[in-house]
Design an enzyme around this catalytic site. Structure first.
Site, PDB file in Angstrom:
ATOM      1  N   LEU A 181       4.241  12.396   2.530  1.00  0.00           N
ATOM      2  CA  LEU A 181       5.344  13.069   3.229  1.00  0.00           C
ATOM      3  C   LEU A 181       5.015  13.371   4.678  1.00  0.00           C
ATOM      4  O   LEU A 181       5.387  14.432   5.192  1.00  0.00           O
ATOM      5  CB  LEU A 181       5.663  14.379   2.486  1.00  0.00           C
ATOM      6  N   GLY A 185       2.125  16.353   4.071  1.00  0.00           N
ATOM      7  CA  GLY A 185       1.106  16.017   3.072  1.00  0.00           C
ATOM      8  C   GLY A 185       1.626  15.064   2.016  1.00  0.00           C
ATOM      9  O   GLY A 185       2.155  14.006   2.350  1.00  0.00           O
ATOM     10  N   ASP A 214      -1.689   3.963   5.648  1.00  0.00           N
ATOM     11  CA  ASP A 214      -2.775   3.067   5.219  1.00  0.00           C
ATOM     12  C   ASP A 214      -4.119   3.781   5.250  1.00  0.00           C
ATOM     13  O   ASP A 214      -4.985   3.519   4.411  1.00  0.00           O
ATOM     14  CB  ASP A 214      -2.822   1.821   6.107  1.00  0.00           C
TER      15      ASP A 214
HETATM   16  N1  LIG Z   1       1.878  14.623  11.682  1.00  0.00           N
HETATM   17  C1  LIG Z   1       0.940  14.639  10.724  1.00  0.00           C
HETATM   18  N2  LIG Z   1       0.079  15.666  10.601  1.00  0.00           N
HETATM   19  C2  LIG Z   1      -0.863  15.687   9.663  1.00  0.00           C
HETATM   20  N3  LIG Z   1      -1.029  14.707   8.735  1.00  0.00           N
HETATM   21  C3  LIG Z   1      -0.203  13.666   8.787  1.00  0.00           C
HETATM   22  C4  LIG Z   1       0.823  13.543   9.764  1.00  0.00           C
HETATM   23  N4  LIG Z   1       1.476  12.380   9.557  1.00  0.00           N
HETATM   24  C5  LIG Z   1       0.890  11.804   8.501  1.00  0.00           C
HETATM   25  N5  LIG Z   1      -0.129  12.552   8.012  1.00  0.00           N
HETATM   26  C6  LIG Z   1      -1.009  12.237   6.879  1.00  0.00           C
HETATM   27  O1  LIG Z   1      -0.860  10.859   6.586  1.00  0.00           O
HETATM   28  C7  LIG Z   1      -0.334  10.668   5.268  1.00  0.00           C
HETATM   29  C8  LIG Z   1       0.604   9.481   5.264  1.00  0.00           C
HETATM   30  O2  LIG Z   1       1.641   9.713   6.191  1.00  0.00           O
HETATM   31  P1  LIG Z   1       3.111   9.141   5.971  1.00  0.00           P
HETATM   32  O3  LIG Z   1       3.729   9.755   4.770  1.00  0.00           O
HETATM   33  O4  LIG Z   1       3.813   9.311   7.264  1.00  0.00           O
HETATM   34  O5  LIG Z   1       2.799   7.615   5.643  1.00  0.00           O
HETATM   35  P2  LIG Z   1       3.543   6.299   6.170  1.00  0.00           P
HETATM   36  O6  LIG Z   1       4.968   6.631   6.413  1.00  0.00           O
HETATM   37  O7  LIG Z   1       3.245   5.221   5.209  1.00  0.00           O
HETATM   38  O8  LIG Z   1       2.793   6.085   7.528  1.00  0.00           O
HETATM   39  P3  LIG Z   1       2.972   4.889   8.557  1.00  0.00           P
HETATM   40  O9  LIG Z   1       4.090   4.016   8.055  1.00  0.00           O
HETATM   41  O10 LIG Z   1       3.254   5.605   9.832  1.00  0.00           O
HETATM   42  O11 LIG Z   1       1.637   4.249   8.535  1.00  0.00           O
HETATM   43  C9  LIG Z   1       0.323  11.984   4.908  1.00  0.00           C
HETATM   44  O12 LIG Z   1       0.350  12.153   3.489  1.00  0.00           O
HETATM   45  C10 LIG Z   1      -0.597  12.969   5.611  1.00  0.00           C
HETATM   46  O13 LIG Z   1      -1.764  13.178   4.844  1.00  0.00           O
END
Ligand SMILES: Nc1ncnc2c1ncn2[C@@H]1O[C@H](COP(=O)(O)OP(=O)(O)OP(=O)(O)O)[C@@H](O)[C@H]1O
Ligand SMILES: *[C@@H]1O[C@H](CO)[C@@H](O)[C@H](O)[C@H]1NC(C)=O
Length: 267
Positions: A181, A185, A214
């Protein structure tokens, strides 16, 4: 992604504890003040080539944490392909099963699942009609908010909504479901603990969140392979932390921390 510990093997034939089947992509990044219109040429102010591809990103993050990894993928028989293989080697990743082809790169990935090993599946990019076997064959199914929406048809904008979507995915047969998320988190639940649990992360100053997902999946694979007896919630707290480090620096693989730069309490 598959993980299996093989501690009894003699050193010279040591096998990877973590095998990633996924993509290796070369990112060609141009920075410009705006996007060009169709057919238009505009001035950019910066250009760089980066190593990307979701599979390789996850593999690099796990390797930088100290995992013995192998990357199963195919790159072109060209300079980008050569450079990519060099990048994998620089990260101490085995390229024994990294192939090069003269044909144009294809978008197809073959996934071989051997049930002797633990499988962590990351459905990216997600399609609504994902083959149902991906659910039943996944020990750990990990996706982000938008992938969860595509797969379930539900809206996922809060930890509570993510919990509901995770319940739907769990019913399709995975053992453990995790929905990331971003700054909030992640949420998890499992067949043994089917009540959704929200695992928040530290508040950090995000510089560039590209590749955070990733980094998270790579870190989680590392803990599953090397600390299998750690409670899942603890693995997720640590993976949240590692991914939160990656968002504080620019780039994708270039932002992934090395074990030596992380607090020893994570290992
Ligand atoms: N702004 C933030 N602050 C702290 N932790 C973050 C933040 N953004 C992402 N994270 C960490 O990274 C994890 C994965 O992020 P996210 O849910 O945005 O994945 P994603 O959308 O697949 O990422 P992306 O496509 O940008 O690589 C989160 O569960 C969290 O642990
Ligand atoms: C989730 O991951 C996909 C890649 O599969 C990406 O396109 C999308 O932007 C991500 N969603 C969020 C909310 O970051």
């Amino acid at each position: 992604m598959a993980a299996s510990g093989e501690p009894g093997r003699p050193r010279q034939e040591q096998v990877a504890a973590l095998v990633v089947v996924g993509s290796c992509m070369t990112d060609l990044v141009s920075l410009a003040s705006r996007l060009p219109k169709t057919g238009e040429t505009i001035h950019g102010h910066k250009f760089f080539i980066g190593f990307g591809g979701k599979g390789a990103n996850q593999c690099v993050q796990a390797a930088r944490l100290g995992a013995k990894t192998s990357m199963v993928c195919k790159v072109g028989k060209d300079s980008f392909g050569n450079d990519y293989i060099e990048n994998l080697k620089q990260n101490d990743i085995s390229t024994e099963f990294t192939y090069q082809t003269k044909d144009a790169p294809t978008g197809t990935a073959s996934i071989i699942v051997n049930n002797e090993v633990k499988t962590l599946f990351n459905p990216a990019p997600a399609i609504a009609d994902l083959d149902p076997r991906f659910y039943s064959l996944s020990d750990v199914f990990c996706c982000n908010e938008s992938e969860a929406e595509i797969l379930t048809g539900l809206t996922v904008g809060s930890p509570a909504e993510a919990g509901k979507a995770a319940q739907v995915l769990l019913e399709r047969g995975c053992q453990v479901v995790i929905i990331t998320l971003g700054a909030s988190g992640c949420v998890t639940l499992s067949q043994t603990e089917p009540i959704p649990k929200h695992i928040p992360t530290e508040k950090v100053k995000a510089v560039d969140t590209t590749g955070a997902g990733d980094s998270f999946v790579g870190a989680l694979a590392f803990y599953l392979a090397y600390y299998p007896s750690l409670p899942l919630e603890e693995m997720l707290k640590r993976s949240n932390f590692i991914a939160s480090v990656s968002v504080q620096a620019a780039g994708t693989q270039s932002s992934y921390p090395l074990r030596k730069d992380l607090p020893p309490t994570l290992f």
